[in-house]
Design a protein around this motif. Structure first.
Motif, PDB file in Angstrom:
ATOM      1  N   ARG A 102       0.813  -1.214   0.000  1.00 53.80           N
ATOM      2  CA  ARG A 102       0.000   0.000   0.000  1.00 53.80           C
ATOM      3  C   ARG A 102       0.847   1.265   0.000  1.00 53.80           C
ATOM      4  O   ARG A 102       0.502   2.251  -0.641  1.00 53.80           O
ATOM      5  CB  ARG A 102      -0.926   0.013   1.224  1.00 53.80           C
ATOM      6  CG  ARG A 102      -2.138  -0.899   1.094  1.00 53.80           C
ATOM      7  CD  ARG A 102      -3.184  -0.548   2.143  1.00 53.80           C
ATOM      8  NE  ARG A 102      -2.656  -0.734   3.489  1.00 53.80           N
ATOM      9  CZ  ARG A 102      -2.850  -1.838   4.216  1.00 53.80           C
ATOM     10  NH1 ARG A 102      -3.548  -2.845   3.709  1.00 53.80           N
ATOM     11  NH2 ARG A 102      -2.355  -1.935   5.422  1.00 53.80           N
ATOM     12  N   ARG A 103       1.970   1.225   0.724  1.00 50.47           N
ATOM     13  CA  ARG A 103       2.739   2.452   0.917  1.00 50.47           C
ATOM     14  C   ARG A 103       3.965   2.516   0.028  1.00 50.47           C
ATOM     15  O   ARG A 103       4.593   3.566  -0.074  1.00 50.47           O
ATOM     16  CB  ARG A 103       3.161   2.575   2.383  1.00 50.47           C
ATOM     17  CG  ARG A 103       1.949   2.579   3.336  1.00 50.47           C
ATOM     18  CD  ARG A 103       2.370   2.816   4.754  1.00 50.47           C
ATOM     19  NE  ARG A 103       1.209   2.761   5.651  1.00 50.47           N
ATOM     20  CZ  ARG A 103       1.253   3.069   6.917  1.00 50.47           C
ATOM     21  NH1 ARG A 103       2.385   3.433   7.483  1.00 50.47           N
ATOM     22  NH2 ARG A 103       0.153   3.002   7.665  1.00 50.47           N
ATOM     23  N   GLY A 104       4.319   1.385  -0.540  1.00 49.22           N
ATOM     24  CA  GLY A 104       5.479   1.365  -1.438  1.00 49.22           C
ATOM     25  C   GLY A 104       6.799   1.519  -0.721  1.00 49.22           C
ATOM     26  O   GLY A 104       7.810   1.879  -1.312  1.00 49.22           O
ATOM     27  N   GLY A 105       6.823   1.250   0.584  1.00 52.52           N
ATOM     28  CA  GLY A 105       8.049   1.351   1.356  1.00 52.52           C
ATOM     29  C   GLY A 105       8.004   0.454   2.553  1.00 52.52           C
ATOM     30  O   GLY A 105       7.140  -0.413   2.679  1.00 52.52           O
ATOM     31  N   ALA A 106       8.928   0.669   3.481  1.00 56.18           N
ATOM     32  CA  ALA A 106       8.995  -0.155   4.684  1.00 56.18           C
ATOM     33  C   ALA A 106       7.803   0.144   5.563  1.00 56.18           C
ATOM     34  O   ALA A 106       7.429   1.302   5.772  1.00 56.18           O
ATOM     35  CB  ALA A 106      10.297   0.136   5.445  1.00 56.18           C
ATOM     36  N   PRO A 107       7.156  -0.916   6.112  1.00 52.89           N
ATOM     37  CA  PRO A 107       5.980  -0.699   6.960  1.00 52.89           C
ATOM     38  C   PRO A 107       6.352  -0.099   8.302  1.00 52.89           C
ATOM     39  O   PRO A 107       7.444  -0.278   8.800  1.00 52.89           O
ATOM     40  CB  PRO A 107       5.438  -2.119   7.149  1.00 52.89           C
ATOM     41  CG  PRO A 107       6.634  -2.993   6.999  1.00 52.89           C
ATOM     42  CD  PRO A 107       7.521  -2.315   5.991  1.00 52.89           C
ATOM     43  N   THR A 108       5.418   0.651   8.841  1.00 55.28           N
ATOM     44  CA  THR A 108       5.642   1.214  10.170  1.00 55.28           C
ATOM     45  C   THR A 108       5.360   0.168  11.235  1.00 55.28           C
ATOM     46  O   THR A 108       4.747  -0.833  10.981  1.00 55.28           O
ATOM     47  CB  THR A 108       4.736   2.439  10.389  1.00 55.28           C
ATOM     48  OG1 THR A 108       3.398   1.989  10.361  1.00 55.28           O
ATOM     49  CG2 THR A 108       4.944   3.485   9.318  1.00 55.28           C
ATOM     50  N   THR A 109       5.806   0.487  12.448  1.00 53.44           N
ATOM     51  CA  THR A 109       5.555  -0.432  13.559  1.00 53.44           C
ATOM     52  C   THR A 109       4.077  -0.583  13.824  1.00 53.44           C
ATOM     53  O   THR A 109       3.569  -1.667  14.101  1.00 53.44           O
ATOM     54  CB  THR A 109       6.246   0.094  14.837  1.00 53.44           C
ATOM     55  OG1 THR A 109       7.624   0.234  14.582  1.00 53.44           O
ATOM     56  CG2 THR A 109       6.046  -0.864  16.004  1.00 53.44           C
ATOM     57  N   GLU A 110       3.329   0.527  13.659  1.00 53.73           N
ATOM     58  CA  GLU A 110       1.890   0.469  13.914  1.00 53.73           C
ATOM     59  C   GLU A 110       1.180  -0.429  12.921  1.00 53.73           C
ATOM     60  O   GLU A 110       0.318  -1.241  13.270  1.00 53.73           O
ATOM     61  CB  GLU A 110       1.306   1.872  13.849  1.00 53.73           C
ATOM     62  CG  GLU A 110      -0.183   1.929  14.114  1.00 53.73           C
ATOM     63  CD  GLU A 110      -0.758   3.318  14.001  1.00 53.73           C
ATOM     64  OE1 GLU A 110      -1.970   3.478  14.177  1.00 53.73           O
ATOM     65  OE2 GLU A 110       0.043   4.248  13.758  1.00 53.73           O
ATOM     66  N   ALA A 111       1.588  -0.315  11.640  1.00 58.91           N
ATOM     67  CA  ALA A 111       0.930  -1.138  10.613  1.00 58.91           C
ATOM     68  C   ALA A 111       1.225  -2.595  10.812  1.00 58.91           C
ATOM     69  O   ALA A 111       0.416  -3.465  10.482  1.00 58.91           O
ATOM     70  CB  ALA A 111       1.387  -0.694   9.225  1.00 58.91           C
TER      71      ALA A 111
END
Length: 377
Positions: free
Chosen positions: A365-374
């Protein structure tokens, strides 16, 4: 405390994650088979061909699945209201009393299509009645539903034994069972249904109660997602505080939900008593009530998922019998281990792969490294 997992698409929630859990369970099962000196690929082939390789195998698979559908629905309905009904096994036992009573009273005077509705009413009434006391204790005395339903399982077993000896057993008979039902107490087999697909049912007990189970799935779907009562049940299951704030009677929903759950459990008895054994005897439930817990978990408490999970466990039962017959080193206890692994990954470890799946979707979805929250971290 970690944040809740991000919401996944329905196909991932209800399809991908259960599939990953199932694959993991079978991989571990393959190691167990390899450990005892057998070929896991050969075991997998025997399981599949034993369950689906012949009309008779399919018939047995769907016969077992019928019991699991009723049990899974019973657990799922309670789960939607935040209740964990462990008493399906006992409720199905008591449901058998209603089925047997209808058959023994009318099997020689009425045709099966008249006795069948009477057995349905009897199983629903007795199964629901057996769930009433645990429901009342939960609603009005705060007793935990898990504890009371477990206790009622043992009580149901003792009551059934007393009924078999003192009520159902014919005078002078040594066997702890009722007499064999006449034609009016025997459900017809679904040979015609398998014949549509070019399969010969032969000697399997696959019978009309399978269609009743599918009807029950549809009715449960209508109840949970298309009625006000279903909305109130789901609201209570998500948040008791929110339900009380909305003016929903918690006590009423607990009791009504458990009555419906017990009624569905009672219907399980029809498949075994009226569709296969044509008599009532000890242990006719054969653990199906407990398998229903795993079926509901794997099926995410949705009727479609419950049908698919029930067929899977039907395959494990029927295919497992084929493995035990063809592979001497694999006993029935080994098959129980495989079933237990499926239950383990479907239940206790159901979120094992969720963080990785959530991270993958976050990347997409974001095209990058996922956040800790996601990622739910």
């Amino acid at each position: 405390m970690s944040a809740p997992f991000a919401k996944l698409p329905n196909w991932a929630e209800y399809g991908l994650i259960p599939l990953l859990n199932l694959i993991a369970a079978f991989l571990i099962s393959g190691l167990v088979v390899l450990f005892v000196g057998e070929n896991p690929l050969r075991a997998a082939e025997l399981m599949i061909t034993g369950a689906f390789g012949s009309g008779e195998g399919v018939g047995y698979t769907l016969f077992y699945a019928t019991n699991f559908i009723f049990a899974g629905l019973a657990v799922a309905v309670a789960a939607h209201a935040g209740l964990f009904n462990i008493g399906v096994e006992g409720q199905a036992y008591i449901g058998g009393i209603g089925v047997a009573a209808a058959c023994l009273m009318f099997d020689s005077t009425l045709p099966w299509y008249v006795v069948f509705p009477l057995a349905i009413v009897g199983s629903i009434a007795t199964g629901a009645l057996w769930s009433l006391v645990p429901a009342w204790l939960q609603a009005y005395r705060g007793s935990h539903i898990v504890i009371t339903t477990i206790m009622f399982n043992y009580m149901a077993n003792s009551l059934m034994l007393w009924m078999l000896i003192n009520v159902f057993k014919p005078f002078g008979s040594m066997a702890i069972q009722s007499r064999t039902f006449e034609a009016g107490g025997q459900l017809p087999k679904l040979d015609w249904l398998l014949a549509i697909f070019g399969l010969d049912n032969r000697n399997s007990p696959f019978n009309l109660s399978f269609l009743l189970a599918l009807l029950a799935c549809y009715l449960v779907w209508l109840l949970i997602w298309r009625t006000r009562l279903g909305y109130e049940m789901r609201t209570l299951g998500h948040s008791a505080g929110a339900a009380r704030y909305a003016g929903i009677s918690e006590k009423k929903i607990i009791i009504v939900t458990m009555l419906i759950s017990g009624a569905l459990a009672g219907l399980l008895a029809i498949n075994s008593i009226m569709g296969d054994q044509f008599r009532i005897q000890q242990e006719f439930v054969a653990g199906a009530g407990f398998v229903g817990i795993a079926v509901a978990l794997m099926g995410r408490s949705h009727p479609v998922g419950i049908i698919l999970a029930s067929i899977l466990f039907g395959m494990l039962y029927q295919g497992g019998a084929e493995i035990a017959f063809e592979m001497p080193n694999i006993s029935r206890d080994m098959i129980v281990i495989i079933q237990g692994l499926v239950i383990l990954f479907a239940g206790a470890l159901e979120h094992l792969f969720r963080p990785a799946v959530t991270m993958t979707f976050a990347r997409m979805r974001r095209g990058g490294a996922p956040t800790t929250e996601a990622a739910g971290g």
